[in-house]
Motif scaffolding. Structure first.
Motif, short mmCIF file in Angstrom:
data_model
loop_
_atom_site.label_atom_id
_atom_site.label_comp_id
_atom_site.label_asym_id
_atom_site.label_seq_id
_atom_site.Cartn_x
_atom_site.Cartn_y
_atom_site.Cartn_z
N MET A 159 109.66 68.52 25.13
CA MET A 159 108.51 67.85 24.73
C MET A 159 108.90 65.76 25.28
O MET A 159 108.08 65.59 24.87
CB MET A 159 109.65 67.69 23.79
CG MET A 159 109.55 66.78 22.83
SD MET A 159 110.84 66.93 21.21
CE MET A 159 112.55 66.23 21.69
N PHE A 160 109.86 66.02 26.06
CA PHE A 160 109.49 64.96 26.83
C PHE A 160 108.66 64.67 27.54
O PHE A 160 107.69 63.34 27.80
CB PHE A 160 111.12 64.32 27.90
CG PHE A 160 111.98 63.95 26.71
CD1 PHE A 160 112.14 63.00 25.48
CD2 PHE A 160 113.32 64.58 26.44
CE1 PHE A 160 112.85 62.44 24.99
CE2 PHE A 160 114.71 64.24 25.31
CZ PHE A 160 114.31 62.83 25.48
N ALA A 161 108.18 65.30 28.32
CA ALA A 161 106.78 65.69 28.93
C ALA A 161 105.89 65.15 28.11
O ALA A 161 104.85 64.02 28.70
CB ALA A 161 107.00 66.73 29.71
N PHE A 162 105.47 65.73 27.03
CA PHE A 162 104.98 65.68 26.10
C PHE A 162 104.54 63.83 25.39
O PHE A 162 103.73 63.61 25.27
CB PHE A 162 104.70 66.77 24.88
CG PHE A 162 104.25 68.60 25.61
CD1 PHE A 162 103.38 68.55 26.32
CD2 PHE A 162 104.76 69.14 25.10
CE1 PHE A 162 103.16 69.79 27.16
CE2 PHE A 162 104.41 70.70 24.97
CZ PHE A 162 103.54 70.01 26.16
N LEU A 163 105.66 63.89 25.17
CA LEU A 163 105.68 62.34 24.35
C LEU A 163 105.27 61.44 25.87
O LEU A 163 105.02 60.32 25.27
CB LEU A 163 107.41 62.48 24.15
CG LEU A 163 107.90 62.88 22.66
CD1 LEU A 163 108.78 62.72 22.08
CD2 LEU A 163 106.87 62.32 21.83
N ARG A 164 105.82 61.46 26.79
CA ARG A 164 105.59 60.88 28.06
C ARG A 164 104.09 61.11 27.96
O ARG A 164 103.27 59.79 28.06
CB ARG A 164 105.96 60.85 29.55
CG ARG A 164 106.02 60.19 30.14
CD ARG A 164 106.78 60.22 31.39
NE ARG A 164 107.40 61.41 31.81
CZ ARG A 164 109.02 62.25 31.54
NH1 ARG A 164 109.56 61.28 31.29
NH2 ARG A 164 108.56 63.52 31.98
#
Length: 353
Positions: free
Chosen positions: A251-256
């Protein structure tokens, strides 16, 4: 002034050893001034770190050993090479001897489990210890166990996990009667393995005043906060934990990726930085660090091996809370309510007859 809580630290455990353990202990001490520390490990590595934290130095004692359990050691290897001499064993042994109220280690999980079980032994009525940790949810925090201490288990084992997890939740969350759910593939009574269905019948038949069994909970119910305590055997619990950790990183990778996808997205991020920061803090694994080895005749806390000082401090905090609130007494009271062991509950057939 509150009674002192004596904490034994394995200073050589984890990826970074004393360079994380010592500052982590200093952070925890700033929150719990009545702590005292026994620090086990290589004195030459511990002393320079301890000198940076005068307050911690005043309430600490170093016990030297240059024997450390490697992260790659199998439990049998760790027992052969480190039994009675390693920093991990000595920290656990301090609890057994009554010199410490709790032991905290970021070292090899399998070795810690094996040493804890061999040295401290298990509580009456408990055949195997379990790893229990705090899991952030939409409704607050829950206790989830077993997260991988052992694989499989019959209905009696699952009932024992429910009792121990409830005791931990009552200590951490100040709940007189925590809600308990069994992790299953569905909420219907006919779903799941025979052991899970039998455990459900036993928990309903117990009608304990110290835990409230609410039924089966599916995997998505963990994050929704469906129960204060979620119970599973170790294989399923560990898979659930790793899946959740992987999903958070994804999720954090997608947000970034989304934030950096265009100049307009970057501008939007500037306005939403506070919200993103809160999200990051909420899902930071360091802030829910510290799994308790439940079922032993002593309190042992396992920290993530790759955590930072703040994360290790949270693990020490968990150990402090467990010792300060007398977790073992609560577990024993719940296991042996009214003089009879709960884990010696009637069979499923007797419970419904």
């Amino acid at each position: 002034m509150p009674q002192k809580v004596r904490i034994a630290l394995d200073a050589m455990g984890g990826d970074d050893g004393a360079s994380v353990v010592i500052p982590g202990a200093a952070i925890s001490l700033s929150r719990h001034s009545n702590s005292e520390f026994l620090i086990f490990g290589d004195q030459a590595k511990i002393e320079p770190e301890l000198a940076k934290h005068p307050a911690l130095q005043k309430v600490s004692k170093i016990i030297h050993t240059d024997v450390a359990v490697s992260g790659d050691d199998k439990p049998s290897q760790a027992l052969r090479r480190g039994r009675k001499t390693s920093s991990m064993w000595l920290a656990i042994d301090a609890v057994k001897k009554g010199e410490a109220d709790v032991a905290v280690s970021a070292g090899n999980t399998g070795a810690l489990m094996a040493m804890g079980r061999l040295n401290l032994r298990t509580l009456p009525g408990i055949d195997r210890p379990a790893l229990a940790a705090v899991w952030p949810t939409l409704r607050g925090d829950s206790v989830v166990l077993d997260l991988g201490a052992s694989i499989g288990g019959d209905a009696q084992h699952l009932v024992a996990l429910a009792v121990m997890g409830s005791a931990m939740a009552s200590v951490l969350f100040n709940l007189p009667r925590p809600t308990v759910g069994l992790l299953n593939i569905g909420e219907e009574e006919v779903k799941g393995h025979e052991e899970i269905r039998e455990a459900a019948e036993l928990l309903r038949a117990m009608n304990s005043p110290q835990l409230h069994y609410i039924g089966f909970v599916e995997g998505n119910g963990i994050g929704e906060g469906r129960a204060d305590v979620i119970v599973s055997e170790g294989f399923t619990g560990n898979v659930a934990l790793k899946a959740a950790e992987g999903t958070a990183r994804q999720m954090f990778a997608f947000l970034r990726e989304a934030i950096t996808s265009s100049w307009l997205a970057r501008i939007g991020y500037l306005f939403a930085r506070g919200a993103f920061r809160k999200l990051r803090d909420k899902l930071d694994p360091n802030k829910s660090n510290g799994a308790v080895l439940l079922g032993l005749k002593g309190v042992v806390v396992k920290s993530h091996g790759g955590t930072n000082a703040e994360g290790f401090a949270y693990a020490v905090d968990v150990g402090y809370d467990m010792a300060r609130n007398d977790l073992l007494t609560k577990i024993n009271q719940m296991l042996h309510r009214d003089g009879s062991a709960l884990v010696q509950a009637p069979t499923a057939q007797e419970a419904v007859s």
